[in-house]
Design a protein around this motif. Sequence first.
Motif, PDB file in Angstrom:
ATOM      1  N   GLN A  83       3.749   1.544 -13.847  1.00  7.78           N
ATOM      2  CA  GLN A  83       4.195   1.392 -12.463  1.00  7.78           C
ATOM      3  C   GLN A  83       3.078   1.731 -11.484  1.00  7.78           C
ATOM      4  O   GLN A  83       2.995   1.169 -10.392  1.00  7.78           O
ATOM      5  CB  GLN A  83       5.419   2.282 -12.182  1.00  7.78           C
ATOM      6  N   ASP A  84       2.196   2.630 -11.875  1.00 13.35           N
ATOM      7  CA  ASP A  84       1.073   3.003 -11.023  1.00 13.35           C
ATOM      8  C   ASP A  84       0.080   1.846 -10.898  1.00 13.35           C
ATOM      9  O   ASP A  84      -0.538   1.662  -9.860  1.00 13.35           O
ATOM     10  CB  ASP A  84       0.384   4.257 -11.578  1.00 13.35           C
ATOM     11  N   VAL A  85      -0.075   1.045 -11.956  1.00 16.40           N
ATOM     12  CA  VAL A  85      -0.921  -0.149 -11.867  1.00 16.40           C
ATOM     13  C   VAL A  85      -0.398  -1.049 -10.754  1.00 16.40           C
ATOM     14  O   VAL A  85      -1.157  -1.494  -9.887  1.00 16.40           O
ATOM     15  CB  VAL A  85      -0.958  -0.921 -13.216  1.00 16.40           C
ATOM     16  N   ASP A  86       0.920  -1.276 -10.752  1.00 17.71           N
ATOM     17  CA  ASP A  86       1.531  -2.126  -9.722  1.00 17.71           C
ATOM     18  C   ASP A  86       1.339  -1.522  -8.334  1.00 17.71           C
ATOM     19  O   ASP A  86       1.015  -2.224  -7.372  1.00 17.71           O
ATOM     20  CB  ASP A  86       3.024  -2.309 -10.002  1.00 17.71           C
ATOM     21  N   ARG A  87       1.529  -0.206  -8.218  1.00 21.21           N
ATOM     22  CA  ARG A  87       1.419   0.466  -6.924  1.00 21.21           C
ATOM     23  C   ARG A  87      -0.002   0.403  -6.379  1.00 21.21           C
ATOM     24  O   ARG A  87      -0.222   0.054  -5.221  1.00 21.21           O
ATOM     25  CB  ARG A  87       1.861   1.934  -7.036  1.00 21.21           C
ATOM     26  N   VAL A  88      -0.982   0.715  -7.220  1.00 20.12           N
ATOM     27  CA  VAL A  88      -2.381   0.718  -6.769  1.00 20.12           C
ATOM     28  C   VAL A  88      -2.816  -0.707  -6.416  1.00 20.12           C
ATOM     29  O   VAL A  88      -3.466  -0.920  -5.386  1.00 20.12           O
ATOM     30  CB  VAL A  88      -3.308   1.332  -7.855  1.00 20.12           C
ATOM     31  N   TYR A  89      -2.439  -1.674  -7.232  1.00 16.79           N
ATOM     32  CA  TYR A  89      -2.770  -3.073  -6.938  1.00 16.79           C
ATOM     33  C   TYR A  89      -2.179  -3.476  -5.585  1.00 16.79           C
ATOM     34  O   TYR A  89      -2.880  -4.035  -4.734  1.00 16.79           O
ATOM     35  CB  TYR A  89      -2.253  -3.981  -8.050  1.00 16.79           C
TER      36      TYR A  89
END
Length: 132
Positions: A83-89
Amino acid sequence: MAPTFNLIGLVVADMGKSLAFYRRLGLDIPADADTQPHVEVALPGGLRLAWDDVETIRSFEPGWTPPSGGSQMSLAFLCDDPQDVDRVYADLIEAGYEGHNPPWDAFWGQRYACVSDPDGNNVDLFAPLPVS
């Protein structure tokens, strides 16, 4: 004794823009570095990341020109979870940076996404997918 890999160097057109991008990825870069011709930060494990403006590179390599035809390298940042990948992207895209591969679940078991830094270098975001 063999040489020790110690530093990754990036050549940048605009130091402030480049450093702002990498600060968004969590690197601790002092604000007063934006106007410097050369900046370095220590990374966990002892590796260093450095930025040099074009004029600095040309001071010792006068004929230097930027590569053409796409990025020659990429840097990868481990995120806390998928989920952090999605958030940072999403944060980077909202801030105006160019994304070229939105988050996806890669066959090798990671949530993965790719963006470009202000100089066109590939920056990958990833986190392991949960094991089912």
